[in-house]
Write a protein that holds these residues in place. Structure first.
Motif: not given
Length: 321
Positions: A71-78, A104-105, A151-157, A177-186
């Motif tokens: 994951l590219p996130h080194k600060t807070h993410f959802n 993270f939250t 904050d960036p996000s990581v989505v789990l399914f 799902v992809s349309q709600l995410l940006s390139v920094r999300d996973r």
């Protein structure tokens, strides 16, 4: 009606009326999970033939640190989970992140208020330091709210839930799902992989008959909640696996010509002898098909985390735009 949740009851009744009026007849597997159904599914997960839960549990138990490293996130993410159920699928990943003091939250989203209540209670005991913001409702509406801010996000399914969708429906779901995410999300997707057909067939036709009881419980639920008169002895369970398409399809089979009355909707439904009620699709994918599915829905597959036997994958995706 015995169920006091009138909104859920209305949806259930409407679904049963529509599903049993169709040709072929069909009932959705999402209604499997009343209390008796959930207990039966817990038994299924313990069966020696049912590899799925153990395989993904192995991945998240042994490779959670590796997942976080990609994951590219080194600060807070959802960390947003769609359909978490009781949270057991995610327990190892959450424990690893909390133990590593990761910022993270956790946002579990489920349509079931009871599932979210149970999950929240369980994690309050097992992971008291987890920062959690639970949500009840539609995945996509709530994702938009949970992802608000910088904050960036990581989505789990997880849990092979994507296998319950027909291919085009899966593609549409993942595209949303992809349309709600940006390139920094996973996005981390649980996928049951194609394997020897005998292994798959045994997982869905266990020798103890628990899977059959799980499917037949849907008729018992209709009897109890919608005042129907299904005779469960007059239906049997059958499943079939097509190893080319990767589709396991499950059915209930009428064993005689019969009429079933459902008082709650004031309807009687006729069943021919050997007529089928479709109850579940569980699709298996090859890794190439997983990668094709990612590309066609606006993602790039970065890495497949797999169990030792290669039965299951939690596939990490990056949005293309």
């Amino acid at each position: 009606m015995k169920n006091t949740d009138t909104a859920v009851m209305s949806d259930f009744a409407e679904h049963v009326a529509e599903g049993l009026s169709g040709m072929p007849k069909k009932l959705s597997s999402r209604y499997f999970y009343d209390d008796p159904g959930s207990k039966l599914f817990q038994q299924i997960m313990e069966l020696p033939e049912y590899y799925l839960t153990r395989a993904e549990d192995e991945i998240l138990r042994e490779q959670s640190t590796d997942i976080f490293r990609l994951l590219p996130h080194k600060t807070h993410f959802n960390l947003i989970e769609l359909g978490p159920g009781d949270g057991s699928k995610t327990q190892h990943l959450l424990s690893s992140l909390v133990a590593g003091d990761v910022d993270f939250t956790y946002h579990p989203i489920d349509i079931s208020e009871q599932a979210i209540a149970d999950l929240t209670s369980n994690f309050a005991t097992s992971l008291p330091h987890l920062r959690i913001k639970p949500w009840v409702g539609d995945y996509f509406q709530i994702m938009d709210q949970a992802m608000s801010g910088n904050d960036p996000s990581v989505v789990l399914f997880l849990g092979s839930n994507i296998g319950n969708f027909e291919p085009e429906t899966a593609r549409r779901f993942l595209t949303r799902v992809s349309q709600l995410l940006s390139v920094r999300d996973r996005f981390l997707l649980g996928v049951d992989l194609k394997k020897h057909p005998a292994v798959v067939e045994k997982a869905y036709r266990d020798s103890q008959g628990v899977t059959a009881a799980f499917n037949l419980n849907l008729l018992r639920r209709i009897n109890e909640e919608l005042e129907a008169d299904f005779d469960l002895n007059m239906f049997d369970f059958y499943s079939t696996y097509d190893p080319v398409s990767g589709s396991v399809r499950s059915y209930l089979v009428s064993l005689q010509n019969q009429d079933v009355r459902i008082n709650a909707i004031q309807r009687t439904f006729h069943f021919e002898k050997f007529e089928l009620i479709s109850t579940e699709l569980s699709r298996k994918y090859s890794l190439r098909e997983v990668e094709d599915l990612a590309r066609s829905s606006g993602f790039e597959a970065i890495h497949h985390f797999m169990d030792e036997q290669g039965f299951f994958a939690d596939s990490l995706w990056r949005p293309l735009s």
